[in-house]
Design an enzyme around this catalytic site. Sequence first.
Site, PDB file in Angstrom:
ATOM      1  N   CYS A 118     -17.062 -45.862 -50.589  1.00  0.00           N
ATOM      2  CA  CYS A 118     -18.054 -46.564 -51.423  1.00  0.00           C
ATOM      3  C   CYS A 118     -17.564 -46.824 -52.841  1.00  0.00           C
ATOM      4  CB  CYS A 118     -19.351 -45.778 -51.465  1.00  0.00           C
ATOM      5  SG  CYS A 118     -20.039 -45.472 -49.839  1.00  0.00           S
ATOM      6  N   HIS A 261     -24.282 -47.495 -57.399  1.00  0.00           N
ATOM      7  CA  HIS A 261     -24.080 -47.563 -55.951  1.00  0.00           C
ATOM      8  C   HIS A 261     -25.439 -47.424 -55.268  1.00  0.00           C
ATOM      9  CE1 HIS A 261     -22.523 -47.133 -52.023  1.00  0.00           C
ATOM     10  NE2 HIS A 261     -22.734 -45.833 -51.923  1.00  0.00           N
ATOM     11  N   ASN A 291     -27.111 -48.848 -47.519  1.00  0.00           N
ATOM     12  CA  ASN A 291     -25.824 -48.532 -48.149  1.00  0.00           C
ATOM     13  C   ASN A 291     -24.734 -49.348 -47.454  1.00  0.00           C
ATOM     14  OD1 ASN A 291     -23.418 -47.388 -48.986  1.00  0.00           O
ATOM     15  ND2 ASN A 291     -24.071 -45.274 -48.678  1.00  0.00           N
TER      16      ASN A 291
HETATM   17  O1  UT7 Z   1     -22.326 -43.647 -49.862  1.00  0.00           O
HETATM   18  C1  UT7 Z   1     -21.869 -42.347 -49.996  1.00  0.00           C
HETATM   19  C2  UT7 Z   1     -22.869 -41.551 -50.639  1.00  0.00           C
HETATM   20  N1  UT7 Z   1     -23.906 -41.181 -49.724  1.00  0.00           N
HETATM   21  C3  UT7 Z   1     -24.972 -40.657 -50.219  1.00  0.00           C
HETATM   22  O2  UT7 Z   1     -25.072 -40.576 -51.394  1.00  0.00           O
HETATM   23  C4  UT7 Z   1     -26.043 -40.120 -49.309  1.00  0.00           C
HETATM   24  C5  UT7 Z   1     -26.460 -38.764 -49.790  1.00  0.00           C
HETATM   25  N2  UT7 Z   1     -27.489 -38.106 -49.029  1.00  0.00           N
HETATM   26  C6  UT7 Z   1     -28.748 -38.585 -48.869  1.00  0.00           C
HETATM   27  O3  UT7 Z   1     -29.041 -39.689 -49.262  1.00  0.00           O
HETATM   28  C7  UT7 Z   1     -29.787 -37.687 -48.265  1.00  0.00           C
HETATM   29  O4  UT7 Z   1     -29.275 -36.376 -48.186  1.00  0.00           O
HETATM   30  C8  UT7 Z   1     -30.245 -38.127 -46.854  1.00  0.00           C
HETATM   31  C9  UT7 Z   1     -31.083 -39.402 -46.961  1.00  0.00           C
HETATM   32  C10 UT7 Z   1     -29.064 -38.358 -45.944  1.00  0.00           C
HETATM   33  C11 UT7 Z   1     -31.146 -37.051 -46.248  1.00  0.00           C
HETATM   34  O5  UT7 Z   1     -32.236 -36.761 -47.106  1.00  0.00           O
HETATM   35  P1  UT7 Z   1     -32.612 -35.246 -47.448  1.00  0.00           P
HETATM   36  O6  UT7 Z   1     -33.833 -35.270 -48.261  1.00  0.00           O
HETATM   37  O7  UT7 Z   1     -31.383 -34.624 -48.052  1.00  0.00           O
HETATM   38  O8  UT7 Z   1     -32.963 -34.670 -46.039  1.00  0.00           O
HETATM   39  P2  UT7 Z   1     -32.303 -33.442 -45.281  1.00  0.00           P
HETATM   40  O9  UT7 Z   1     -30.920 -33.713 -44.876  1.00  0.00           O
HETATM   41  O10 UT7 Z   1     -32.585 -32.249 -46.107  1.00  0.00           O
HETATM   42  O11 UT7 Z   1     -33.174 -33.403 -43.955  1.00  0.00           O
HETATM   43  C12 UT7 Z   1     -34.563 -33.179 -44.002  1.00  0.00           C
HETATM   44  C13 UT7 Z   1     -35.140 -33.206 -42.596  1.00  0.00           C
HETATM   45  C14 UT7 Z   1     -34.296 -32.489 -41.554  1.00  0.00           C
HETATM   46  O12 UT7 Z   1     -35.180 -31.795 -40.698  1.00  0.00           O
HETATM   47  P3  UT7 Z   1     -35.401 -30.198 -40.869  1.00  0.00           P
HETATM   48  O13 UT7 Z   1     -34.045 -29.613 -40.696  1.00  0.00           O
HETATM   49  O14 UT7 Z   1     -35.943 -30.016 -42.273  1.00  0.00           O
HETATM   50  O15 UT7 Z   1     -36.372 -29.905 -39.797  1.00  0.00           O
HETATM   51  C15 UT7 Z   1     -33.668 -33.622 -40.764  1.00  0.00           C
HETATM   52  O16 UT7 Z   1     -33.428 -33.284 -39.427  1.00  0.00           O
HETATM   53  O17 UT7 Z   1     -35.274 -34.546 -42.151  1.00  0.00           O
HETATM   54  C16 UT7 Z   1     -34.727 -34.685 -40.847  1.00  0.00           C
HETATM   55  N3  UT7 Z   1     -34.193 -36.027 -40.700  1.00  0.00           N
HETATM   56  C17 UT7 Z   1     -34.954 -37.063 -40.313  1.00  0.00           C
HETATM   57  N4  UT7 Z   1     -36.251 -37.180 -39.975  1.00  0.00           N
HETATM   58  C18 UT7 Z   1     -36.717 -38.380 -39.637  1.00  0.00           C
HETATM   59  C19 UT7 Z   1     -32.944 -36.457 -40.936  1.00  0.00           C
HETATM   60  N5  UT7 Z   1     -32.859 -37.794 -40.726  1.00  0.00           N
HETATM   61  C20 UT7 Z   1     -34.096 -38.180 -40.321  1.00  0.00           C
HETATM   62  C21 UT7 Z   1     -34.638 -39.431 -39.976  1.00  0.00           C
HETATM   63  N6  UT7 Z   1     -35.951 -39.486 -39.645  1.00  0.00           N
HETATM   64  N7  UT7 Z   1     -33.910 -40.562 -39.963  1.00  0.00           N
END
Ligand code: UT7
Length: 334
Positions: A118, A261, A291
């Site tokens: 990215c 970004h 993204n």
């Molecule tokens: O381009 C390179 C740079 N990339 C980035 O900057 C991305 C960085 N990361 C993020 O944007 C975020 O971490 C995410 C959007 C990927 C995830 O958001 P989060 O608030 O960090 O969520 P999390 O990983 O803590 O997951 C929360 C929950 C999990 O369930 P449990 O373990 O709490 O029961 C996941 O399994 O959300 C669940 N989950 C979903 N639920 C519904 C993960 N993906 C989904 C989904 N729909 N698509």
Amino acid sequence: MTLLDRYPVRIAGTGSYVPERVLTNADLEKMVETTDEWILTRTGIRERRIAADNQATSDLAVEAARKAMADAEVDPGEIDLIIVATVTPDMAFPATACYVQHKIGARNSVAYDIAAACSGFLYGVDIAATQISGGAVKCALVIGADKLSSIVNWKDRNTCVLFGDGAGAVVVKRAEESSGRILSMVKGTDGAQTGILKVPGSGTGCDPAEMEPVQGTVEGTIYMAGREVFKHAVTAMKEAAIKVIADAGLKPEDVSMLIPHQANLRIIEAIRERLALPEERCFVNLEKYGNTSAAAVAIALDEANRSGAIKRGDAVVLVVFGAGLTWASACIRW
Ligand code: UT7
């Protein structure tokens, strides 16, 4: 005094392209266990564009490049350097930039790719700017282009909701007395963090620690430890933005537009708040495209330019972050 002070460099034109096909959050609800509400509140994304099967990364890049050349009023024959930043090249080799060179007829140019995920577009701008300020190159085309849909695991809800396809381009030239110029650039890499965002099984890597299957990972598709990446992204982008503004001799309140970004609205908000900028001085378009990796900041820059959100004389700050980990920032007097 930096090289950029002695021989100033400017962005002479911008362009972008996104494929026609729209994939909405509602469409994704039918593909994986997710909801529009989850995607929107956790990321800010509503929809993304998906390239057709017969559209290669170079095809996306060419569309963006043509628009940037038209905006800069340069002919293909005037381009002496083409850099394509991509992690989804047409093939392992030749470089995607070689396909672009041929398709746009830029026969006098040297053309190569860089892989900085990215952050690739700004790494490319940095290379072009230093080549131009050093006198080796007069006119460069820098393109960020990715067809991430080709490396997404469409069964993994953790990642498939985040990404899209597209391309953005700029023409970079030596600045004139009266024109804008790039004031400062910052770049960084942390190779100790290769494991948190990667495409296992996509190359020759055989380090067991790196290749060990992570639960749910499919070879050749994106693996991301989202929470970890999130934390690093916020820290690195905040620091890069603050440094690039200071290096330009400015203060955060002097920034007319922050163009970050486009990965996650919560990351963008954290950076905007750190710089104490009002919402209208931060450009966001990720709700439309998700993204798009190397393309994201380049598409945002083009949309900001064409819509009049940035104007001549404005202090514009670009800041990016991606796999590697890599990050970069540029402060531009537009
Ligand atoms: O381009 C390179 C740079 N990339 C980035 O900057 C991305 C960085 N990361 C993020 O944007 C975020 O971490 C995410 C959007 C990927 C995830 O958001 P989060 O608030 O960090 O969520 P999390 O990983 O803590 O997951 C929360 C929950 C999990 O369930 P449990 O373990 O709490 O029961 C996941 O399994 O959300 C669940 N989950 C979903 N639920 C519904 C993960 N993906 C989904 C989904 N729909 N698509």
